[in-house]
Write an enzyme that holds these catalytic residues in place. Structure first.
Site, PDB file in Angstrom:
ATOM      1  N   GLU A 119      45.613  30.069  33.219  1.00 25.16           N
ATOM      2  CA  GLU A 119      46.415  30.003  34.435  1.00 25.16           C
ATOM      3  C   GLU A 119      47.315  28.765  34.459  1.00 25.16           C
ATOM      4  OE1 GLU A 119      43.832  30.404  37.801  1.00 25.16           O
ATOM      5  OE2 GLU A 119      43.455  32.517  37.422  1.00 25.16           O
ATOM      6  N   HIS A 142      41.168  25.600  41.586  1.00 27.47           N
ATOM      7  CA  HIS A 142      40.908  26.999  41.931  1.00 27.47           C
ATOM      8  C   HIS A 142      39.426  27.272  41.731  1.00 27.47           C
ATOM      9  CE1 HIS A 142      40.685  31.249  42.169  1.00 27.47           C
ATOM     10  NE2 HIS A 142      40.511  31.415  40.867  1.00 27.47           N
ATOM     11  N   HIS A 144      35.746  29.741  43.543  1.00 28.33           N
ATOM     12  CA  HIS A 144      35.326  30.972  44.211  1.00 28.33           C
ATOM     13  C   HIS A 144      34.208  30.700  45.214  1.00 28.33           C
ATOM     14  CE1 HIS A 144      36.490  32.917  40.054  1.00 28.33           C
ATOM     15  NE2 HIS A 144      37.565  32.594  40.770  1.00 28.33           N
ATOM     16  N   HIS A 214      39.360  36.971  46.142  1.00 25.36           N
ATOM     17  CA  HIS A 214      39.387  36.284  44.845  1.00 25.36           C
ATOM     18  C   HIS A 214      38.810  34.872  44.930  1.00 25.36           C
ATOM     19  CE1 HIS A 214      42.043  35.044  41.128  1.00 25.36           C
ATOM     20  NE2 HIS A 214      40.801  34.592  41.044  1.00 25.36           N
TER      21      HIS A 214
END
Length: 269
Positions: A119, A142, A144, A214
């Site tokens: 990413e 990022h 979760h 996500h």
């Protein structure tokens, strides 16, 4: 021969903080398998030794032209690597890269070759925006978070600022430490350019962005500060869910109470 970190105390401190956060993400269950990414602009820690390091494996395409990143350096989680391994062995599971002068390629420079996150283009797009706008932010995360992802499966929480208002109301610290709230980006294919562009747009108004079904994307001056914002938002989600599991809808703080706090701590209203 000394390693890169042994020769650069400032870089070692930054990488150590990344490793610490990676451990927290794993312990909280927010980083299954190789899930999640971290990218930190380490240009400020660059010294002559780091700048003189040769590239490993030649130039690699970014996939974007990012004109404000010329000559910058980043530490990134390696592609396919686990957060729990990044926590224990950061230099074996993280990648140090240098952006080339054409702003379209990067080089890996480190003690060994570790390819950066898949990413990388979307993370670098955000960092290019930070430099272009004079932002002090240097870190992107990022991950979760279980409770926040669960809440993103409900349509009512995906309306603008509905989830922000709810999370702020659960405990005073949430608004104090996340005064810009939680932005929402509707579902897009992970790692896609569209997801990156919509995230960048949302970051004009928010420091943490929820990717529907996500995870979240958070930014701040360093990686610990970015983690802290996600941590406090998740605590509010946990409080809400705990109350619901006890069989009642939590009252939350009133608008008047939150306005009072905003004034007292000079927060955005």
């Amino acid at each position: 021969m000394k390693s890169i970190l042994e020769r650069n105390e400032s870089l070692a401190a930054t990488v150590g903080q990344v490793a610490e956060v990676a451990g927290y993400l794993w312990q909280k269950g927010w980083a299954e398998r190789n899930g999640g990414n971290i990218t930190v602009n380490i240009t400020g820690t660059c010294d002559d030794i780091l700048a003189s390091l040769p590239a490993i494996g030649g130039k690699r395409e970014i996939g974007l032209k990012l004109p404000h990143l010329k000559g910058t350096y980043f530490f990134c989680k390696g592609t396919g690597r686990r957060m729990r391994d990044l926590a224990r062995w950061p230099m074996q599971n993280g990648s140090i890269i240098r952006i080339c002068d054409d702003c379209e390629h990067y080089e890996i420079i480190a003690d060994e070759e570790v390819k950066p996150t898949s990413e990388l283009p979307s993370h670098l797009l955000v960092h290019d925006h930070f430099i272009a706008t004079g932002s002090p932010y240097r870190a992107s995360l990022h991950t979760h978070p279980i409770e926040l992802v669960a809440m993103s499966h409900s349509e009512k929480y995906l309306e603008k600022d509905v989830l922000t208002r709810l999370l702020w109301s659960m405990i005073p610290e949430t608004k104090a430490f996340c005064p810009r709230g939680l932005g929402i980006v509707r579902y897009e294919l992970p790692s896609s350019t569209v997801l990156a562009e919509k995230t960048l747009e949302a970051l004009d108004d928010y420091d943490v962005v929820m990717w529907e079904k996500h995870g979240v994307f958070a930014v701040d001056t360093d990686i610990m500060a970015a983690f802290d914002q996600v941590d406090v938002l998740t605590k509010s989600a946990q409080i809400y869910i705990a109350a619901k599991n006890m069989g009642f809808e939590p009252d939350g703080m009133t608008d008047e109470q939150m306005k009072e706090m905003s004034v007292a701590f000079n927060l955005p209203k």
